[in-house]
Design an enzyme around this catalytic site. Sequence first.
Site, PDB file in Angstrom:
ATOM      1  CG  ASN A  10      -1.666   1.231   1.479  1.00 13.83           C
ATOM      2  OD1 ASN A  10      -1.713   2.102   0.614  1.00 13.83           O
ATOM      3  ND2 ASN A  10      -2.286   1.342   2.652  1.00 13.83           N
ATOM      4  CD1 TRP A  11       3.511   0.967  -2.806  1.00 11.76           C
ATOM      5  CD2 TRP A  11       3.565   2.096  -4.743  1.00 11.76           C
ATOM      6  NE1 TRP A  11       4.222   0.210  -3.710  1.00 11.76           N
ATOM      7  CE2 TRP A  11       4.270   0.876  -4.916  1.00 11.76           C
ATOM      8  CE3 TRP A  11       3.464   2.962  -5.837  1.00 11.76           C
ATOM      9  CZ2 TRP A  11       4.866   0.515  -6.127  1.00 11.76           C
ATOM     10  CZ3 TRP A  11       4.058   2.602  -7.043  1.00 11.76           C
ATOM     11  CH2 TRP A  11       4.756   1.394  -7.179  1.00 11.76           C
ATOM     12  CE  LYS A  12      -0.165   3.156   4.858  1.00 13.12           C
ATOM     13  NZ  LYS A  12      -0.088   3.232   6.303  1.00 13.12           N
ATOM     14  CG  HIS A  95      -5.811   1.766   5.348  1.00 11.19           C
ATOM     15  ND1 HIS A  95      -5.367   2.733   6.215  1.00 11.19           N
ATOM     16  CD2 HIS A  95      -4.789   0.896   5.185  1.00 11.19           C
ATOM     17  CE1 HIS A  95      -4.113   2.460   6.546  1.00 11.19           C
ATOM     18  NE2 HIS A  95      -3.738   1.353   5.941  1.00 11.19           N
ATOM     19  CD  GLU A  97      -2.952   5.406   6.923  1.00 11.12           C
ATOM     20  OE1 GLU A  97      -2.942   5.499   5.693  1.00 11.12           O
ATOM     21  OE2 GLU A  97      -2.026   4.865   7.566  1.00 11.12           O
ATOM     22  CD  GLU A 165      -3.446  -2.770   7.336  1.00  9.19           C
ATOM     23  OE1 GLU A 165      -2.332  -2.962   6.848  1.00  9.19           O
ATOM     24  OE2 GLU A 165      -4.135  -1.774   7.078  1.00  9.19           O
ATOM     25  N   GLY A 171       2.501   2.105  10.863  1.00  3.02           N
ATOM     26  CA  GLY A 171       3.424   3.226  10.711  1.00  3.02           C
ATOM     27  C   GLY A 171       4.129   3.624  11.990  1.00  3.02           C
ATOM     28  CB  SER A 211       5.304  -1.954  11.985  1.00  4.16           C
ATOM     29  OG  SER A 211       4.876  -0.623  12.256  1.00  4.16           O
ATOM     30  N   GLY A 232       2.800  -1.112   4.323  1.00  3.08           N
ATOM     31  CA  GLY A 232       2.783   0.308   4.009  1.00  3.08           C
ATOM     32  C   GLY A 232       4.197   0.820   3.772  1.00  3.08           C
ATOM     33  N   GLY A 233       4.786   1.404   4.806  1.00  3.32           N
ATOM     34  CA  GLY A 233       6.105   2.037   4.698  1.00  3.32           C
ATOM     35  C   GLY A 233       7.153   1.198   3.977  1.00  3.32           C
TER      36      GLY A 233
HETATM   37  P1  PGA Z   1       2.817   0.179   7.720  1.00  3.56           P
HETATM   38  O1  PGA Z   1       1.343   0.361   7.109  1.00  3.56           O
HETATM   39  O2  PGA Z   1       3.394  -1.083   7.106  1.00  3.56           O
HETATM   40  O3  PGA Z   1       3.556   1.404   7.313  1.00  3.56           O
HETATM   41  O4  PGA Z   1       2.658   0.035   9.199  1.00  3.56           O
HETATM   42  C1  PGA Z   1       0.497  -0.734   6.899  1.00  3.56           C
HETATM   43  C2  PGA Z   1      -0.786  -0.269   6.289  1.00  3.56           C
HETATM   44  O5  PGA Z   1      -1.263   0.815   6.653  1.00  3.56           O
HETATM   45  O6  PGA Z   1      -1.365  -0.953   5.422  1.00  3.56           O
END
Ligand code: PGA
Length: 248
Positions: A10-12, A95, A97, A165, A171, A211, A232-233
């Site tokens: 997930n490149w956000k 998600h 967020e 998640e 993050g 993470s 994500g990251g």
């Molecule tokens: P993260 O994000 O790996 O940066 O913790 C995961 C996600 O939000 O899908």
Amino acid sequence: MSRNYYMAGNWKMHMTRSAAAQLAQEMVNQLRDGKHKYLVAPSFTLLETVSAVIEGSNIRLGAQNCAPEEQGAHTGEVSVLQLKDLGVQTIILGHSERRHNYKEDDALINKKVKLALKHGFEVILCIGELLEEREAGKVEEVCERQTVKGLEGVTDLSNVVIAYEPVWAIGTGKTATPQDAEAVHAFVRKVIARLYSEDAASKIIIQYGGSVKPENAAELMAMQNIDGALVGGASLKTESFVPIAKFS
Ligand code: PGA
């Protein structure tokens, strides 16, 4: 038994077109011999660029959201029809967020899930508790509610993936221990068995997210009920995503 793992990035809200094209090309090159199912989900504005790069590869194209309506007067929204037009195969919905920063509730997420499935997309439905919910002993209650309500009215799970998640792990560098994550995954699978069938529960892919890094991917994936990762990251660099995607 060999498992079918699903490793997704997930490149956000990162990157512009040239960087995205370069990252996608590196992923194509380095995951070519990968054994699992792969996905990258860039921002809407990068979809066309990334689509052209990954076409014909073993990497699926994902979007990070969609509108709850097919089309019409919805300023600032992106339709499933527009996503299909760009070659998107999978849509990440619910998600944390979106839930917490943009106030999407279960009913809205459910509407999007049903619309995306109706149009033939695979859906990754994200669920997970906040830290205060974990501390209050509400992990199962929250994950059950988000699963049940997110899937309300969905009869066929063959295009549904769930991503657990825990919000406090996203993050933050804090990962759930493999045992803590496994307990929630096993619980969610039981919820699916109750709502659908044992067969549907045994087939559904439940990814872990929060993470995930090269250092912890293998121990998470070793758990019986963890079938992949939503990253994500660490998905923004091949140096970290490829070792996760090819964990051993
Ligand atoms: P993260 O994000 O790996 O940066 O913790 C995961 C996600 O939000 O899908």
